[in-house]
Design an enzyme around this catalytic site. Structure first.
Site, PDB file in Angstrom:
ATOM      1  N   SER A  24       0.874  -1.038   0.138  1.00  0.00           N
ATOM      2  CA  SER A  24       0.133   0.022  -0.171  1.00  0.00           C
ATOM      3  C   SER A  24       0.858   1.412   0.034  1.00  0.00           C
ATOM      4  O   SER A  24       2.142   1.255  -0.052  1.00  0.00           O
ATOM      5  CB  SER A  24      -0.867  -0.066   1.118  1.00  0.00           C
ATOM      6  OG  SER A  24      -0.102   0.162   2.432  1.00  0.00           O
ATOM      7  N   LYS A  25       0.131   2.284  -0.029  1.00  0.00           N
ATOM      8  CA  LYS A  25       0.973   3.709  -0.174  1.00  0.00           C
ATOM      9  C   LYS A  25       1.945   3.981   0.852  1.00  0.00           C
ATOM     10  O   LYS A  25       2.939   4.309   0.604  1.00  0.00           O
ATOM     11  CB  LYS A  25      -0.203   4.672   0.390  1.00  0.00           C
ATOM     12  CG  LYS A  25      -0.722   5.372  -0.956  1.00  0.00           C
ATOM     13  CD  LYS A  25      -0.327   6.913  -1.150  1.00  0.00           C
ATOM     14  CE  LYS A  25      -0.343   7.294  -2.542  1.00  0.00           C
ATOM     15  NZ  LYS A  25      -0.297   6.566  -3.555  1.00  0.00           N
TER      16      LYS A  25
END
Ligand code: GLU
Length: 468
Positions: free
Chosen positions: A240-241
């Site tokens: 994820s980010k």
């Protein structure tokens, strides 16, 4: 029967960025096609009209191009094939492998609840009804799945995976508006494109069972399946980010070279003995999708940086210079026409420690500064009377150097220090300071060669007059 030659494909949905997982899927499909002398194709799965955008299609083209994984034929756009998908659904109807389901939304809801209560999947009463007493109202077309037995997915990565048919509901092939659903479109397109091996993310493993039943209904051979595990972050959680980067374009922006990405992504879930660094040709010769490991892979920034550094040290200086110029321009550096030649000379002298192209861009900045350099406050401490005198003598000595190259300049600086009766440490930091103005710089001789004779001597002279 003669073996069909291998056709692989990547089938991304153009709904945003190009995920690094998609890049690895593309790579494995490409490698497998190259390994077998087959073809690698691209299909844009743009049937979700609300989420698909032209920009996202462009992002996929750009991403594949940057990665060096361009398909062997022009891309197929799924949405353009809707008529063909409908035709296949009609064929299934004609063969008795599908049926029209006239359940109203209310009836469907009631059946859903009942099915839930009875612990089974939804079954429409229209499955076994004769089509001639059909009501005049909207219908969906559903696949008529077998009620017992099992569907086996003999997956090249996961091994044999069995699905009990009674747990598979009669999936919708055409919606009430006549548009094809995802699973139908994928099967028809893969069949028509001649795809022999479907290599994709394991989030599609369940679809493989449903798609197999569609193949069977149409009397077509199902492809060989290979479902790849996900790429996780270094902590083992879904990427994820917060792990730094997910999109191919982000890796490009962070200064990774495409060949480093290929090498790294190839290693991420597959390997050839202990080989860490290998060429495309080696990967093509060695890659077999059956050797992909089935456990999720973890992104490891240190390994990626290590590989990227390797490829930066190998790359053609002219190409690196172009890339560095792009980065400097994005940082609003205004480059003079002569700078490119200077950069090309500098890049090989400063790249040793660069993990990324951003590091490399930082490392070349010292040569681009314009004279007279602004010396930072701490320069005063380094430039005492004694050191200035020494730099003056060094400047005179250097101006007589016959060859402006690293080894003779190194020798010259060493000989100078000896004559002065001091270690290089006595004046080295000051020399670096006046050559680079406090920016990162390589060792002294490399800095001198990067700058060139005239610029080096002028920078030393500037500092002498400024400090005095
Ligand atoms: N369009 C699907 C995706 O982007 C891929 C489907 C497939 O490879 O069969 O996840």
């Amino acid at each position: 029967m003669p073996e069909r030659s291998v056709v692989t494909r990547i089938a991304p949905s153009p709904t945003g960025m190009m995920h690094i997982g998609t890049a690895r899927t593309a790579l494995y499909n490409w490698l497998y096609a190259r390994h077998t002398g087959g073809k690698f194709l691209l299909r844009i799965e743009d049937t979700d009209r609300e989420r698909s955008t032209a920009e996202a299609v462009e992002v996929i083209f750009e991403g594949l191009k940057w990665l060096g994984l361009e398909p062997d034929e022009p891309p197929v756009f799924q949405v353009a094939r809707a008529e063909r998908h409908r035709q296949a659904a009609d064929e299934l109807l004609a063969r008795g492998g599908a049926y029209r389901d006239y359940m109203t939304p209310e009836e469907l809801e009631a059946e859903r609840e009942l099915a839930r209560a009875e612990g089974r999947v939804v079954r429409s009463p229209w499955r076994d009804r004769a089509p001639n007493n059909a009501p005049d109202r909207p219908f969906v077309v559903r696949l008529k799945c077998p009620l017992d037995g099992e569907t086996l997915i003999d997956d090249q990565v996961k091994g044999p995976v069995r699905f009990e048919n009674r747990n598979l509901d009669d999936l919708i092939l055409l919606r009430t508006d006549g548009t094809p659903t995802y699973n139908l479109a994928v099967v028809v397109d893969d069949h028509d494109m001649g795809v022999t091996h479907v290599i994709r993310g394991d989030d599609h493993l369940n679809n493989a069972a449903r798609q197999t039943l569609i193949y069977q209904g149409l009397g077509w051979d199902a492809p060989v399946w290979a479902h790849l595990p996900m790429i996780h972050g270094p902590d083992g959680k879904k990427l994820s980010k917060r792990h730094g980067a997910q999109a191919v374009s982000e890796f490009a922006d962070l200064g990774y070279l495409p060949e480093a990405m290929r090498n790294y992504l190839a290693k991420l879930g597959w390997g050839h003995g202990d080989d860490e660094i290998f060429s495309d040709a080696q990967a093509m010769a060695w890659f077999d999708v059956r050797d992909v490991v089935s456990a999720p892979a973890r992104l490891d920034w240190d390994k990626l940086n290590h590989l990227n550094n390797h490829y930066i040290r190998q790359a053609d200086p002219q190409r690196l210079t172009e890339l560095v110029v792009g980065i400097l321009k994005s940082r609003d550096w205004r480059l003079k026409s002569t700078d490119k030649a200077v950069l090309e000379r500098t890049v090989p002298l400063v790249r040793e420690g660069a993990k990324t192209l951003l590091d490399l861009a930082d490392a070349v900045v010292f040569v681009l500064k314009t004279r007279p350099l602004e010396l930072p406050e701490k320069a005063r401490g380094l430039l005492g009377e004694e050191t200035l005198g020494r730099l003056d003598r060094l400047r005179q000595d250097l101006s007589g150097a016959p060859a402006w190259e690293v080894p003779p300049l190194e020798a010259r600086i060493r000989a100078f220090a000896e004559r002065e009766g001091v270690g290089i440490g006595k004046f080295g930091p000051a020399l670096r300071m006046v050559l680079a103005g406090g920016s990162p710089a390589p060792d002294l001789a490399s800095a001198l060669v990067s700058l060139g004779r005239d610029e080096s001597l002028a920078r030393i002279a500037d500092a002498l007059s400024l400090a005095r």
